[in-house]
Scaffold this motif. Structure first.
Motif, mmCIF file in Angstrom:
data_model
loop_
_atom_site.group_PDB
_atom_site.id
_atom_site.type_symbol
_atom_site.label_atom_id
_atom_site.label_comp_id
_atom_site.label_asym_id
_atom_site.label_seq_id
_atom_site.Cartn_x
_atom_site.Cartn_y
_atom_site.Cartn_z
ATOM 1 N N LEU A 285 18.131 3.406 6.714
ATOM 2 C CA LEU A 285 17.827 1.983 6.907
ATOM 3 C C LEU A 285 19.044 1.120 6.596
ATOM 4 O O LEU A 285 19.363 0.175 7.338
ATOM 5 C CB LEU A 285 16.646 1.576 6.025
ATOM 6 N N GLN A 286 19.742 1.444 5.522
ATOM 7 C CA GLN A 286 20.933 0.670 5.159
ATOM 8 C C GLN A 286 22.020 0.811 6.215
ATOM 9 O O GLN A 286 22.726 -0.160 6.532
ATOM 10 C CB GLN A 286 21.427 1.107 3.783
ATOM 11 N N ASP B 80 12.728 9.837 0.229
ATOM 12 C CA ASP B 80 12.887 8.418 -0.103
ATOM 13 C C ASP B 80 14.355 8.015 0.000
ATOM 14 O O ASP B 80 14.705 7.001 0.630
ATOM 15 C CB ASP B 80 12.352 8.173 -1.513
ATOM 16 N N ARG C 90 16.224 5.451 2.794
ATOM 17 C CA ARG C 90 16.994 4.274 2.381
ATOM 18 C C ARG C 90 18.413 4.308 2.956
ATOM 19 O O ARG C 90 18.957 3.272 3.364
ATOM 20 C CB ARG C 90 17.015 4.181 0.853
ATOM 21 N N PRO D 83 15.598 -1.784 2.726
ATOM 22 C CA PRO D 83 14.362 -1.060 2.417
ATOM 23 C C PRO D 83 13.444 -1.900 1.530
ATOM 24 O O PRO D 83 13.883 -2.496 0.546
ATOM 25 C CB PRO D 83 14.857 0.179 1.665
ATOM 26 N N ILE E 7 8.243 0.656 2.922
ATOM 27 C CA ILE E 7 8.230 2.101 2.687
ATOM 28 C C ILE E 7 6.889 2.469 2.068
ATOM 29 O O ILE E 7 6.504 1.931 1.023
ATOM 30 C CB ILE E 7 9.397 2.534 1.782
#
Length: 336
Positions: free
Chosen positions: A155-156, A148, A152, A162, A168
């Motif tokens: 993606l950032q 997880d 994140r 996210p 997700i």
């Protein structure tokens, strides 16, 4: 000779000394040949990351250093609760330990297992970059798990939010992530070996080799309470000695490592085992000191209000590992 009840024969004192000597000798003999000290520990995933730990257990390396380890598979959240409830001595948690520490529990990481993320992001062939995931679905294992956090971060880095730009989806495990890719219910997923091989064989591609990005994070580490480290330093030291030798064996003996990985992951597929070993061997450090940067990443994702002002050093005690390193123990292992 007639004695009244208050008279002791002259040899009674000598007999007492002899009996005392025998008892002391017996105690010393029991100490020399005594039972190994007990320690209860877990591994939190059926992953090749734990091969050095499994080797130490199966090849008697803990016993070599005077320790009997009751080693069980227990998932991180449950294991952290067991640690706090004193039914487990050593565990390998992630963010759960940080949250517990921020809530006032005296818990600490005392050795790394993997101080960086050892994952890959696999996707449908038509997705070319992480930015292409906008409006799509990304699969990970559980909320607050390393998968997880890794998702994140990626993606950032790609400028995506996210949960807003990319949904997700939490799935039970990595095999379920690959199954969801095959089914089409997700567009990409965060996985590790050997499921990476399964993903490729199913026609999906590696979008990001996250391991190569060298993202500092507690992918896995050993933790305990400060009280346990203070009360049982000899047991923790022996545990570390066995584990460090397990690392040495894992790095040096690929075939044995793959055999042990196969036993615990319940596979005899040669390609799976090779993929797993090749992935993790580069991440097993000779002296796996807990990295402050790796703990800081967990703090960055912590939900407790105290996380903002907390320092990673609050959750780290590398003292026993450093002591073993200074003593020359590790150097001697690699000279054998």
């Amino acid at each position: 000779m007639v004695m009244d009840k208050f008279t002791r024969p002259r040899w009674a004192g000598d007999l007492s000394l002899i009996l005392g000597f025998i008892l002391c000798l017996g105690a010393v003999t029991n100490l020399w040949a005594g039972e190994p000290a007990m320690l209860r520990a877990n591994y939190s995933g059926v992953s090749g990351a734990f091969a050095p730990l499994w080797i130490a257990q199966d090849k008697g390396l803990f016993t070599k250093y005077g320790l009997s380890v009751d080693l069980k598979f227990i998932q991180p959240g449950t294991a952290t609760q067991a640690l706090l409830g004193k039914s487990l001595d050593i565990t390998n948690p992630g963010g759960e330990l940080i949250e517990a520490g921020l809530s006032g529990e005296k818990v600490v990481f005392f050795s790394g297992i993997l101080n960086r993320v050892v994952f890959s992001m696999y996707s449908k062939p038509e997705i070319r970059t992480v930015s292409d995931l906008r409006g799509k679905v990304l699969g990970v294992t559980q909320p607050g798990a390393t998968t997880d956090f890794a998702a994140r971060i990626l993606l950032q880095e790609a400028g995506l939010s996210p949960g807003k730009d990319v949904k997700i989806l939490y799935l039970k495990g990595m095999t379920q992530i690959v199954a969801a890719l095959v089914k089409g219910s997700i567009d990409a997923g965060i996985i590790s070996a050997p499921t990476t091989l399964n993903a490729r064989q199913s026609g999906f591609k590696e979008l990001v080799d996250i391991t190569e990005k060298n993202i500092p994070m507690i992918h896995a580490a050993f933790a305990s309470t400060r009280d346990y480290l203070k009360e049982h330093p000899d047991r923790v030291r022996a545990f570390l000695q066995g584990y460090l030798e397990g690392i040495k064996v894992a790095r040096a003996d690929a075939e044995l490592s793959k055999q042990i990985i196969g036993k615990y992951t319940k596979t005899d597929n040669a390609e799976d085992l090779e993929e797993t070993y090749r992935t993790f061997v580069v991440a097993w450090e000779r002296v796996p000191l807990v990295s402050a940067a790796a703990v800081q990443t967990l703090l960055n994702f912590a939900t407790h209000p105290a996380a903002r002002s907390a320092k990673p050093e609050q959750f780290i005690d590398n003292s026993l590992l450093k002591e073993l390193e200074r003593s020359g123990f590790v150097d001697k292992l690699y000279q054998q």
